[in-house]
Design a protein around this motif. Structure first.
Motif, PDB file in Angstrom:
ATOM      1  N   ALA A  31      -7.183  43.999  24.942  1.00 42.09           N
ATOM      2  CA  ALA A  31      -8.047  44.407  25.915  1.00 42.09           C
ATOM      3  C   ALA A  31      -9.755  44.108  25.408  1.00 42.09           C
ATOM      4  O   ALA A  31     -10.481  43.786  26.164  1.00 42.09           O
ATOM      5  N   GLN A  32      -9.829  44.268  24.157  1.00 43.69           N
ATOM      6  CA  GLN A  32     -11.281  44.215  23.735  1.00 43.69           C
ATOM      7  C   GLN A  32     -11.674  42.785  23.554  1.00 43.69           C
ATOM      8  O   GLN A  32     -12.627  42.520  23.740  1.00 43.69           O
ATOM      9  N   ARG A  33     -10.612  41.979  23.273  1.00 42.52           N
ATOM     10  CA  ARG A  33     -11.040  40.471  23.478  1.00 42.52           C
ATOM     11  C   ARG A  33     -11.276  40.021  25.043  1.00 42.52           C
ATOM     12  O   ARG A  33     -12.475  39.461  25.184  1.00 42.52           O
ATOM     13  N   LEU A  34     -10.673  40.581  25.726  1.00 47.54           N
ATOM     14  CA  LEU A  34     -10.800  40.323  27.260  1.00 47.54           C
ATOM     15  C   LEU A  34     -12.222  40.662  27.869  1.00 47.54           C
ATOM     16  O   LEU A  34     -12.766  40.183  28.373  1.00 47.54           O
ATOM     17  N   GLN A  35     -12.672  42.184  27.215  1.00 47.53           N
ATOM     18  CA  GLN A  35     -14.041  42.545  27.605  1.00 47.53           C
ATOM     19  C   GLN A  35     -15.172  41.600  26.815  1.00 47.53           C
ATOM     20  O   GLN A  35     -16.102  41.345  27.513  1.00 47.53           O
ATOM     21  N   ARG A  36     -14.866  41.328  25.511  1.00 46.69           N
ATOM     22  CA  ARG A  36     -15.880  40.565  24.938  1.00 46.69           C
ATOM     23  C   ARG A  36     -15.920  39.208  25.699  1.00 46.69           C
ATOM     24  O   ARG A  36     -16.926  38.663  25.887  1.00 46.69           O
ATOM     25  N   GLU A  37     -14.966  38.633  26.376  1.00 48.22           N
ATOM     26  CA  GLU A  37     -14.934  37.311  27.033  1.00 48.22           C
ATOM     27  C   GLU A  37     -15.396  37.518  28.443  1.00 48.22           C
ATOM     28  O   GLU A  37     -15.702  36.437  29.126  1.00 48.22           O
ATOM     29  N   GLY A  38     -15.551  38.719  28.792  1.00 49.71           N
ATOM     30  CA  GLY A  38     -15.959  39.007  30.306  1.00 49.71           C
ATOM     31  C   GLY A  38     -15.022  39.226  31.419  1.00 49.71           C
ATOM     32  O   GLY A  38     -15.341  39.296  32.579  1.00 49.71           O
ATOM     33  N   THR A  39     -13.865  39.010  30.900  1.00 43.08           N
ATOM     34  CA  THR A  39     -12.646  38.920  31.857  1.00 43.08           C
ATOM     35  C   THR A  39     -12.664  40.448  32.446  1.00 43.08           C
ATOM     36  O   THR A  39     -12.327  40.816  33.326  1.00 43.08           O
ATOM     37  N   TRP A  40     -12.488  41.221  31.468  1.00 41.66           N
ATOM     38  CA  TRP A  40     -12.277  42.868  31.835  1.00 41.66           C
ATOM     39  C   TRP A  40     -13.581  43.529  31.643  1.00 41.66           C
ATOM     40  O   TRP A  40     -14.083  44.035  30.468  1.00 41.66           O
ATOM     41  N   ARG A  41     -14.083  43.685  32.843  1.00 43.88           N
ATOM     42  CA  ARG A  41     -15.424  44.069  32.968  1.00 43.88           C
ATOM     43  C   ARG A  41     -15.864  45.528  32.533  1.00 43.88           C
ATOM     44  O   ARG A  41     -16.923  45.801  31.894  1.00 43.88           O
ATOM     45  N   HIS A  42     -14.870  46.364  33.312  1.00 42.46           N
ATOM     46  CA  HIS A  42     -14.796  47.888  33.030  1.00 42.46           C
ATOM     47  C   HIS A  42     -13.533  48.453  32.437  1.00 42.46           C
ATOM     48  O   HIS A  42     -12.544  47.951  33.153  1.00 42.46           O
ATOM     49  N   LEU A  43     -13.483  49.435  31.956  1.00 43.98           N
ATOM     50  CA  LEU A  43     -12.304  50.081  31.424  1.00 43.98           C
ATOM     51  C   LEU A  43     -12.710  51.626  31.366  1.00 43.98           C
ATOM     52  O   LEU A  43     -13.326  51.973  30.470  1.00 43.98           O
ATOM     53  N   TRP A  44     -11.958  52.373  32.378  1.00 41.26           N
ATOM     54  CA  TRP A  44     -12.301  53.723  32.132  1.00 41.26           C
ATOM     55  C   TRP A  44     -10.949  54.457  32.311  1.00 41.26           C
ATOM     56  O   TRP A  44      -9.831  54.068  33.026  1.00 41.26           O
ATOM     57  N   ARG A  45     -10.903  55.429  31.340  1.00 42.34           N
ATOM     58  CA  ARG A  45      -9.902  56.483  31.244  1.00 42.34           C
ATOM     59  C   ARG A  45      -9.922  57.321  32.629  1.00 42.34           C
ATOM     60  O   ARG A  45     -11.050  57.768  32.950  1.00 42.34           O
ATOM     61  N   ILE A  46      -8.746  57.504  33.294  1.00 45.99           N
ATOM     62  CA  ILE A  46      -8.631  58.780  34.404  1.00 45.99           C
ATOM     63  C   ILE A  46      -8.509  59.899  33.709  1.00 45.99           C
ATOM     64  O   ILE A  46      -7.267  60.145  32.947  1.00 45.99           O
ATOM     65  N   ALA A  47      -9.344  60.770  33.892  1.00 45.83           N
ATOM     66  CA  ALA A  47      -9.155  61.986  33.081  1.00 45.83           C
ATOM     67  C   ALA A  47      -7.813  62.781  33.387  1.00 45.83           C
ATOM     68  O   ALA A  47      -7.414  62.956  34.408  1.00 45.83           O
ATOM     69  N   GLY A  48      -7.390  63.070  32.175  1.00 45.75           N
ATOM     70  CA  GLY A  48      -6.145  63.782  32.297  1.00 45.75           C
ATOM     71  C   GLY A  48      -4.927  63.233  32.583  1.00 45.75           C
ATOM     72  O   GLY A  48      -3.856  63.779  32.680  1.00 45.75           O
ATOM     73  N   VAL A  53      -8.900  52.922  35.089  1.00 45.97           N
ATOM     74  CA  VAL A  53      -9.340  52.217  36.217  1.00 45.97           C
ATOM     75  C   VAL A  53     -10.115  51.101  35.693  1.00 45.97           C
ATOM     76  O   VAL A  53     -10.917  51.276  34.684  1.00 45.97           O
ATOM     77  N   SER A  54      -9.888  50.105  36.063  1.00 43.92           N
ATOM     78  CA  SER A  54     -10.562  48.771  35.388  1.00 43.92           C
ATOM     79  C   SER A  54     -11.073  47.886  36.466  1.00 43.92           C
ATOM     80  O   SER A  54     -10.546  47.713  37.426  1.00 43.92           O
ATOM     81  N   ILE A  55     -12.021  47.229  36.061  1.00 52.18           N
ATOM     82  CA  ILE A  55     -12.735  46.023  36.957  1.00 52.18           C
ATOM     83  C   ILE A  55     -12.286  44.878  36.134  1.00 52.18           C
ATOM     84  O   ILE A  55     -12.768  44.418  34.784  1.00 52.18           O
ATOM     85  N   PHE A  56     -11.649  43.689  36.862  1.00 54.54           N
ATOM     86  CA  PHE A  56     -11.305  42.369  36.097  1.00 54.54           C
ATOM     87  C   PHE A  56     -12.345  41.277  36.858  1.00 54.54           C
ATOM     88  O   PHE A  56     -12.382  41.266  38.161  1.00 54.54           O
ATOM     89  N   ASP A  57     -12.945  40.455  36.138  1.00 51.72           N
ATOM     90  CA  ASP A  57     -13.529  39.238  36.740  1.00 51.72           C
ATOM     91  C   ASP A  57     -12.816  37.817  36.503  1.00 51.72           C
ATOM     92  O   ASP A  57     -12.935  37.641  35.171  1.00 51.72           O
ATOM     93  N   VAL A  58     -11.995  37.701  37.236  1.00 54.64           N
ATOM     94  CA  VAL A  58     -11.079  36.322  37.218  1.00 54.64           C
ATOM     95  C   VAL A  58     -11.172  35.287  38.304  1.00 54.64           C
ATOM     96  O   VAL A  58     -11.999  35.769  39.348  1.00 54.64           O
ATOM     97  N   ALA A  59     -10.864  34.242  38.131  1.00 53.73           N
ATOM     98  CA  ALA A  59     -10.902  33.096  39.450  1.00 53.73           C
ATOM     99  C   ALA A  59     -10.207  33.364  40.447  1.00 53.73           C
ATOM    100  O   ALA A  59     -10.949  33.174  41.499  1.00 53.73           O
ATOM    101  N   ASP A  60      -9.104  33.878  40.384  1.00 50.87           N
ATOM    102  CA  ASP A  60      -8.353  34.285  41.599  1.00 50.87           C
ATOM    103  C   ASP A  60      -7.172  35.320  41.131  1.00 50.87           C
ATOM    104  O   ASP A  60      -6.982  35.691  40.169  1.00 50.87           O
TER     105      ASP A  60
END
Ligand SMILES: O=C(O)CC1=CCC(=O)O1
Length: 96
Positions: A31-48, A53-60
């Motif tokens: 997950a941290q590699r994909l974040q550094r590469e820009g593929t995994w743009r956001h990673l948030w814990r859902i409280a409790g 919830v994540s935002i991915f930036d990929v081709a398709d």
């Protein structure tokens, strides 16, 4: 292309602690590699919840599918995906 992804993790209650710890460590590393590469743009814990919830930036959608299937915790995840597109009122120009 941006995707909103919700991942809910359910590990078997009888999974040995060492196996769970290894899976979580492997997941974190990727997950941290994909974040550094820009593929995994956001990673948030859902409280409790053991969920995020994540935002991915990929081709398709195929690229998203391939990425998600690589995740070490994938076999233990329930995954919901929403494709995103630009909102006409957004003030940000870095959204595709
Ligand atoms: O803890 C989670 O929500 C599952 C997960 C995704 C990336 C990561 O490091 O853990």
């Amino acid at each position: 292309m941006l995707f909103h992804v919700r991942m809910t993790v359910t590990l078997p209650t009888d999974m040995p602690a060492e196996q769970a710890a290894r899976l979580k460590a492997d997941e974190k590393e990727l997950a941290q590699r994909l974040q550094r590469e820009g593929t995994w743009r956001h990673l948030w814990r859902i409280a409790g919840l053991y969920a995020n919830v994540s935002i991915f930036d990929v081709a398709d959608a195929q690229a998203l599918h391939d990425t998600l299937m690589q995740l070490p915790l994938y076999p233990y995840m329930d995954i919901e995906v929403m494709a995103l597109c630009r909102h006409p009122s957004s003030i940000h120009d870095d959204e595709r």
